[in-house]
Structures are given as structure tokens and as C-alpha cells.
Design a protein around this motif. Structure first.
Motif, mmCIF file in Angstrom:
data_model
loop_
_atom_site.group_PDB
_atom_site.id
_atom_site.type_symbol
_atom_site.label_atom_id
_atom_site.label_comp_id
_atom_site.label_asym_id
_atom_site.label_seq_id
_atom_site.Cartn_x
_atom_site.Cartn_y
_atom_site.Cartn_z
ATOM 1 N N ASP A 267 0.757 -1.077 -0.016
ATOM 2 C CA ASP A 267 -0.224 0.090 -0.062
ATOM 3 C C ASP A 267 0.923 1.285 0.096
ATOM 4 O O ASP A 267 1.886 1.504 0.933
ATOM 5 N N THR A 268 0.658 2.203 -0.808
ATOM 6 C CA THR A 268 1.539 3.214 -1.381
ATOM 7 C C THR A 268 1.693 4.267 0.222
ATOM 8 O O THR A 268 2.844 4.546 0.441
ATOM 9 N N GLU A 269 0.694 4.303 0.867
ATOM 10 C CA GLU A 269 0.784 5.284 2.144
ATOM 11 C C GLU A 269 1.524 4.252 3.247
ATOM 12 O O GLU A 269 2.288 4.950 4.095
ATOM 13 N N ASN A 270 1.532 3.177 3.236
ATOM 14 C CA ASN A 270 2.203 2.262 4.086
ATOM 15 C C ASN A 270 3.518 2.340 3.904
ATOM 16 O O ASN A 270 4.589 2.262 4.876
ATOM 17 N N ILE A 271 4.040 2.168 2.573
ATOM 18 C CA ILE A 271 5.529 2.120 2.243
ATOM 19 C C ILE A 271 6.040 3.444 2.718
ATOM 20 O O ILE A 271 7.009 3.857 3.045
ATOM 21 N N LYS A 272 5.067 4.632 2.450
ATOM 22 C CA LYS A 272 5.503 6.284 2.682
ATOM 23 C C LYS A 272 6.086 6.125 4.223
ATOM 24 O O LYS A 272 7.027 6.936 4.521
ATOM 25 N N ASN A 273 5.281 5.364 5.060
ATOM 26 C CA ASN A 273 5.853 5.351 6.471
ATOM 27 C C ASN A 273 6.730 4.221 7.123
ATOM 28 O O ASN A 273 6.923 4.284 8.307
ATOM 29 N N LYS A 274 7.262 3.750 6.134
ATOM 30 C CA LYS A 274 8.269 2.571 6.536
ATOM 31 C C LYS A 274 9.554 3.296 6.752
ATOM 32 O O LYS A 274 10.197 4.206 5.937
ATOM 33 N N LEU A 275 10.599 2.637 7.630
ATOM 34 C CA LEU A 275 11.747 3.040 7.979
ATOM 35 C C LEU A 275 12.724 2.334 6.977
ATOM 36 O O LEU A 275 13.687 2.918 6.402
ATOM 37 N N LEU A 276 12.532 1.338 6.670
ATOM 38 C CA LEU A 276 13.724 0.332 5.914
ATOM 39 C C LEU A 276 13.381 0.059 4.426
ATOM 40 O O LEU A 276 14.246 -0.173 3.675
ATOM 41 N N THR A 277 12.026 0.397 4.163
ATOM 42 C CA THR A 277 11.742 -0.116 2.786
ATOM 43 C C THR A 277 10.833 1.210 2.040
ATOM 44 O O THR A 277 10.140 1.733 2.748
ATOM 45 N N ASN A 278 11.444 1.620 0.936
ATOM 46 C CA ASN A 278 10.962 2.630 0.365
ATOM 47 C C ASN A 278 10.315 2.343 -1.004
ATOM 48 O O ASN A 278 9.983 3.418 -1.783
ATOM 49 N N SER A 279 10.085 1.321 -1.248
ATOM 50 C CA SER A 279 9.563 0.804 -2.576
ATOM 51 C C SER A 279 8.749 -0.549 -2.486
ATOM 52 O O SER A 279 9.014 -1.388 -1.375
ATOM 53 N N LYS A 280 8.037 -0.673 -3.304
ATOM 54 C CA LYS A 280 7.226 -2.016 -3.468
ATOM 55 C C LYS A 280 7.995 -3.110 -3.392
ATOM 56 O O LYS A 280 9.158 -2.910 -3.844
ATOM 57 N N ILE A 281 7.604 -4.187 -2.880
ATOM 58 C CA ILE A 281 8.367 -5.506 -3.147
ATOM 59 C C ILE A 281 7.569 -6.335 -3.983
ATOM 60 O O ILE A 281 6.507 -6.192 -4.232
ATOM 61 N N THR A 282 8.375 -7.500 -4.380
ATOM 62 C CA THR A 282 7.871 -8.397 -5.298
ATOM 63 C C THR A 282 7.255 -9.361 -4.363
ATOM 64 O O THR A 282 7.655 -9.639 -3.172
ATOM 65 N N ILE A 283 6.318 -10.156 -5.167
ATOM 66 C CA ILE A 283 5.557 -11.482 -4.379
ATOM 67 C C ILE A 283 6.534 -12.419 -4.120
ATOM 68 O O ILE A 283 6.538 -13.028 -2.981
ATOM 69 N N GLU A 284 7.859 -12.304 -4.726
ATOM 70 C CA GLU A 284 8.813 -13.499 -4.512
ATOM 71 C C GLU A 284 9.399 -13.137 -3.216
ATOM 72 O O GLU A 284 9.888 -13.927 -2.441
#
Length: 152
Positions: A23-40
Motif C-alpha cells: 500500500d502506497t501510504e504504508n510504504i511512505k511510513n516505513k523506515l527500511l523499505t521505500n518501494s514496493k516489494i515483489t511477490i517472490e
């Protein structure tokens, strides 16, 4: 008023957790991850997370709807780092506080929960403080809060 329950994660929750994480808003609030992750990437993380019996992941649900999650990443004996996600339409309804209280009651007395809140996420900071978490450190990127669980 929503009647919510927590249940332990099951394998079929993998896809909903993947969608919530990305979720775009969720990623915006993460400290370690700043982009979407793959299903793998998510599948590998999910497998490793649920195989570690010290980690805890509850799905928050109301009636038949999955509305969020509370994750406790094991740090050391009775010490966890928390992550909470609630779908946007269920926010500001006291559901997250209710779910957090239910989760805390499932822990042993003396357990410590740590929350790392990104400096741009003041809403989350207010949430944890209003739920009894104490700020004990901060740097230019995050506030660090903790709470000792005192269950009878």
C-alpha cells in the motif's frame, strides 16, 4: 462500533499481507523499505517469519472482513518490535487501539514492545503515546518508543 478479533496468521493470508505491505501510504511510513516489494520477496519473508516460532503475527478482523494486522518481530527474550497496519477506511475508529490492547493481553507480563516511528509519521507517534508507549530515544529519522506489558 466495530467488534474486532485477532487470529494468528495462516498461510492463505500471504496475499492480503503482500497487498497491505505494498500500500502506497504504508510504504511512505516505513523506515527500511521505500518501494514496493515483489511477490517472490514477500513469499520468502513470509515463509521465514512464520517458521520462527518467536515471531507473532495476528490478523485483525471484524465479522468476515480482514482489516489489518499486528506483527511482533522477536528481538530477544520477551522483547519485540511492533508493526501495525489497518486499512484506511477503518482508521480513526479506535480499532487499532482495541486491537493493540487485545494483542498486549496475549503477551507475558514483563514483555517489552518497541515501536520505531518515522519522523514524518506524527499520527503514529500520537497513537503509540496515547496507548501508553514512552519515547526513549530519537534521531533524525525516527522516534523510538517502548512499553512494558503488565498483565496479571
Amino acid at each position: 462500533m466495530y467488534e474486532i478479533k485477532l487470529r494468528k496468521v495462516i498461510k492463505k493470508d500471504k496475499l492480503v499481507l503482500y497487498n497491505w505491505f505494498n500500500d502506497t501510504e504504508n510504504i511512505k511510513n516505513k523506515l527500511l523499505t521505500n518501494s514496493k516489494i515483489t511477490i517472490e520477496e514477500h513469499s520468502l519473508w513470509f515463509k521465514n517469519f512464520i517458521e520462527n516460532k518467536n515471531n507473532v503475527l495476528w490478523i485483525i478482523h471484524s465479522k468476515n472482513y480482514l482489516i489489518g494486522q499486528i506483527r511482533l518481530d522477536y528481538i530477544s527474550k520477551q522483547k519485540y518490535e511492533i508493526d501495525i497496519y489497518l486499512e484506511k477506511k477503518y482508521r480513526s475508529k479506535n480499532i487499532a487501539s482495541d486491537a493493540l490492547t487485545k494483542a498486549e493481553k496475549k503477551l507475558l507480563s514483563g514483555s517489552i514492545i518497541i515501536s520505531k516511528v518515522k519522523k514524518t509519521n506524527e499520527r503514529s507517534l500520537r497513537f503509540f503515546i496515547s496507548n501508553g508507549y514512552i519515547s526513549y530515544f530519537q534521531n533524525d529519522k525516527a522516534w523510538f518508543l517502548k512499553k512494558e506489558i503488565k498483565n496479571n
